[in-house]
Scaffold this motif. Sequence first.
Motif, PDB file in Angstrom:
ATOM      1  N   ALA A  33     -25.306 -19.597 -49.201  1.00 57.63           N
ATOM      2  CA  ALA A  33     -25.614 -21.001 -49.464  1.00 57.63           C
ATOM      3  C   ALA A  33     -25.515 -21.813 -48.184  1.00 57.63           C
ATOM      4  CB  ALA A  33     -24.671 -21.547 -50.534  1.00 57.63           C
ATOM      5  N   PHE A  34     -26.450 -22.728 -48.033  1.00 65.19           N
ATOM      6  CA  PHE A  34     -26.542 -23.568 -46.855  1.00 65.19           C
ATOM      7  C   PHE A  34     -26.106 -24.983 -47.228  1.00 65.19           C
ATOM      8  CE2 PHE A  34     -29.075 -26.483 -44.214  1.00 65.19           C
ATOM      9  CZ  PHE A  34     -28.638 -26.094 -42.957  1.00 65.19           C
ATOM     10  N   GLY A  35     -25.206 -25.562 -46.425  1.00 65.75           N
ATOM     11  CA  GLY A  35     -24.769 -26.924 -46.676  1.00 65.75           C
ATOM     12  C   GLY A  35     -23.851 -27.428 -45.587  1.00 65.75           C
ATOM     13  N   HIS A  36     -23.406 -28.670 -45.729  1.00 64.07           N
ATOM     14  CA  HIS A  36     -22.551 -29.313 -44.732  1.00 64.07           C
ATOM     15  C   HIS A  36     -21.149 -28.704 -44.725  1.00 64.07           C
ATOM     16  CE1 HIS A  36     -21.355 -32.522 -42.027  1.00 64.07           C
ATOM     17  NE2 HIS A  36     -20.340 -32.812 -42.803  1.00 64.07           N
ATOM     18  N   SER A  37     -20.602 -28.482 -45.916  1.00 63.16           N
ATOM     19  CA  SER A  37     -19.291 -27.827 -46.044  1.00 63.16           C
ATOM     20  C   SER A  37     -19.544 -26.320 -46.117  1.00 63.16           C
ATOM     21  CB  SER A  37     -18.576 -28.325 -47.304  1.00 63.16           C
ATOM     22  OG  SER A  37     -19.285 -27.893 -48.460  1.00 63.16           O
ATOM     23  N   ASP A  38     -18.697 -25.593 -46.834  1.00 63.86           N
ATOM     24  CA  ASP A  38     -18.956 -24.162 -47.035  1.00 63.86           C
ATOM     25  C   ASP A  38     -19.999 -23.912 -48.122  1.00 63.86           C
ATOM     26  OD1 ASP A  38     -17.554 -24.683 -49.373  1.00 63.86           O
ATOM     27  OD2 ASP A  38     -15.949 -23.268 -48.972  1.00 63.86           O
ATOM     28  N   ALA A  39     -20.526 -24.996 -48.714  1.00 67.33           N
ATOM     29  CA  ALA A  39     -21.619 -24.941 -49.699  1.00 67.33           C
ATOM     30  C   ALA A  39     -21.242 -24.155 -50.962  1.00 67.33           C
ATOM     31  CB  ALA A  39     -22.895 -24.397 -49.070  1.00 67.33           C
ATOM     32  N   ASP A  40     -19.990 -24.282 -51.384  1.00 72.60           N
ATOM     33  CA  ASP A  40     -19.526 -23.606 -52.598  1.00 72.60           C
ATOM     34  C   ASP A  40     -20.041 -24.374 -53.812  1.00 72.60           C
ATOM     35  OD1 ASP A  40     -18.036 -22.610 -54.808  1.00 72.60           O
ATOM     36  OD2 ASP A  40     -16.381 -22.042 -53.488  1.00 72.60           O
ATOM     37  N   VAL A  41     -21.160 -23.926 -54.317  1.00 69.01           N
ATOM     38  CA  VAL A  41     -21.873 -24.616 -55.389  1.00 69.01           C
ATOM     39  C   VAL A  41     -21.006 -24.785 -56.644  1.00 69.01           C
ATOM     40  CG1 VAL A  41     -22.987 -22.525 -56.292  1.00 69.01           C
ATOM     41  CG2 VAL A  41     -24.137 -24.718 -56.532  1.00 69.01           C
ATOM     42  N   LEU A  42     -20.201 -23.789 -56.959  1.00 69.26           N
ATOM     43  CA  LEU A  42     -19.354 -23.847 -58.154  1.00 69.26           C
ATOM     44  C   LEU A  42     -18.293 -24.938 -58.016  1.00 69.26           C
ATOM     45  CD1 LEU A  42     -18.411 -22.737 -60.892  1.00 69.26           C
ATOM     46  CD2 LEU A  42     -17.044 -21.061 -59.624  1.00 69.26           C
ATOM     47  N   LEU A  43     -17.591 -24.955 -56.897  1.00 67.93           N
ATOM     48  CA  LEU A  43     -16.546 -25.960 -56.717  1.00 67.93           C
ATOM     49  C   LEU A  43     -17.131 -27.362 -56.606  1.00 67.93           C
ATOM     50  CD1 LEU A  43     -13.912 -24.187 -54.460  1.00 67.93           C
ATOM     51  CD2 LEU A  43     -14.183 -24.163 -56.948  1.00 67.93           C
ATOM     52  N   HIS A  44     -18.328 -27.484 -56.040  1.00 70.42           N
ATOM     53  CA  HIS A  44     -18.969 -28.800 -55.962  1.00 70.42           C
ATOM     54  C   HIS A  44     -19.317 -29.325 -57.352  1.00 70.42           C
ATOM     55  CE1 HIS A  44     -20.392 -28.161 -51.514  1.00 70.42           C
ATOM     56  NE2 HIS A  44     -19.073 -28.031 -51.679  1.00 70.42           N
ATOM     57  N   ALA A  45     -19.818 -28.462 -58.217  1.00 68.55           N
ATOM     58  CA  ALA A  45     -20.131 -28.885 -59.589  1.00 68.55           C
ATOM     59  C   ALA A  45     -18.859 -29.287 -60.336  1.00 68.55           C
ATOM     60  CB  ALA A  45     -20.867 -27.768 -60.331  1.00 68.55           C
ATOM     61  N   ILE A  46     -17.778 -28.543 -60.118  1.00 66.04           N
ATOM     62  CA  ILE A  46     -16.502 -28.873 -60.763  1.00 66.04           C
ATOM     63  C   ILE A  46     -15.991 -30.215 -60.255  1.00 66.04           C
ATOM     64  CG2 ILE A  46     -14.070 -28.200 -60.956  1.00 66.04           C
ATOM     65  CD1 ILE A  46     -15.094 -25.249 -61.048  1.00 66.04           C
ATOM     66  N   CYS A  47     -16.066 -30.442 -58.952  1.00 67.99           N
ATOM     67  CA  CYS A  47     -15.649 -31.736 -58.393  1.00 67.99           C
ATOM     68  C   CYS A  47     -16.449 -32.871 -59.027  1.00 67.99           C
ATOM     69  CB  CYS A  47     -15.833 -31.759 -56.877  1.00 67.99           C
ATOM     70  SG  CYS A  47     -14.644 -30.786 -55.944  1.00 67.99           S
ATOM     71  N   ASP A  48     -17.755 -32.699 -59.128  1.00 69.59           N
ATOM     72  CA  ASP A  48     -18.586 -33.748 -59.727  1.00 69.59           C
ATOM     73  C   ASP A  48     -18.227 -33.996 -61.189  1.00 69.59           C
ATOM     74  OD1 ASP A  48     -20.083 -34.930 -57.748  1.00 69.59           O
ATOM     75  OD2 ASP A  48     -21.806 -33.606 -57.997  1.00 69.59           O
ATOM     76  N   ALA A  49     -17.927 -32.941 -61.931  1.00 71.04           N
ATOM     77  CA  ALA A  49     -17.528 -33.112 -63.331  1.00 71.04           C
ATOM     78  C   ALA A  49     -16.229 -33.917 -63.422  1.00 71.04           C
ATOM     79  CB  ALA A  49     -17.365 -31.752 -64.007  1.00 71.04           C
ATOM     80  N   LEU A  50     -15.258 -33.579 -62.589  1.00 69.15           N
ATOM     81  CA  LEU A  50     -13.968 -34.274 -62.608  1.00 69.15           C
ATOM     82  C   LEU A  50     -14.114 -35.728 -62.177  1.00 69.15           C
ATOM     83  CD1 LEU A  50     -11.794 -31.429 -61.053  1.00 69.15           C
ATOM     84  CD2 LEU A  50     -11.679 -32.261 -63.429  1.00 69.15           C
ATOM     85  N   LEU A  51     -14.837 -35.948 -61.093  1.00 66.28           N
ATOM     86  CA  LEU A  51     -15.035 -37.319 -60.606  1.00 66.28           C
ATOM     87  C   LEU A  51     -15.793 -38.162 -61.623  1.00 66.28           C
ATOM     88  CD1 LEU A  51     -15.900 -36.438 -56.919  1.00 66.28           C
ATOM     89  CD2 LEU A  51     -13.858 -37.691 -57.681  1.00 66.28           C
ATOM     90  N   GLY A  52     -16.814 -37.574 -62.224  1.00 63.96           N
ATOM     91  CA  GLY A  52     -17.585 -38.300 -63.232  1.00 63.96           C
ATOM     92  C   GLY A  52     -16.757 -38.672 -64.443  1.00 63.96           C
TER      93      GLY A  52
END
Length: 158
Positions: A33-52
């Motif tokens: 995965a390509f991204g600014h951080s380590d691009a951990d798609v799973l943890l990013h989705a979890i963060c968005d769920a929690l923040l939302g």
Amino acid sequence: MKIKVGFGFDVHQLKDGHPFVVGGVNLEHHKGAFGHSDADVLLHAICDALLGAANLRDIGFHFKNTDPQWKGISSVILLQETVKLIAAKGWQIGNIDAMLCLEAPKINPHIPQMQENIAAAIGMSVEDISIKATTNETMGFIGREEGVVAYAVCLIEK
């Protein structure tokens, strides 16, 4: 007691020669995965769920992909920071349910380690963290192994 539900989604492009980190696990694969951080798609989705769920906007608001302090950072740290943000508003996590969608590599052998990584990062039991995986049946950008997608829902309580 007050409860709220959150939903998260993330997608990252897959590129040859990049590391592939999912759920804090380094996967062996010719693409990553390509991204600014380590691009951990799973943890990013979890963060968005929690923040939302806590009405704290989204991961990009708190951890901007233009900010050099987040460049290459482990998404485990982003998850820990997210938990601090929701805790500051008096919320605690009830459970997390997540789904990964990618053609390869196979995720099932890595799910227990992903659950342990997430549980350790946020201080909860692996019994409250569900991770599933599916393919896109070779259709679309996921099927062509051009990208990876993750969805997550969570319950938070006060």
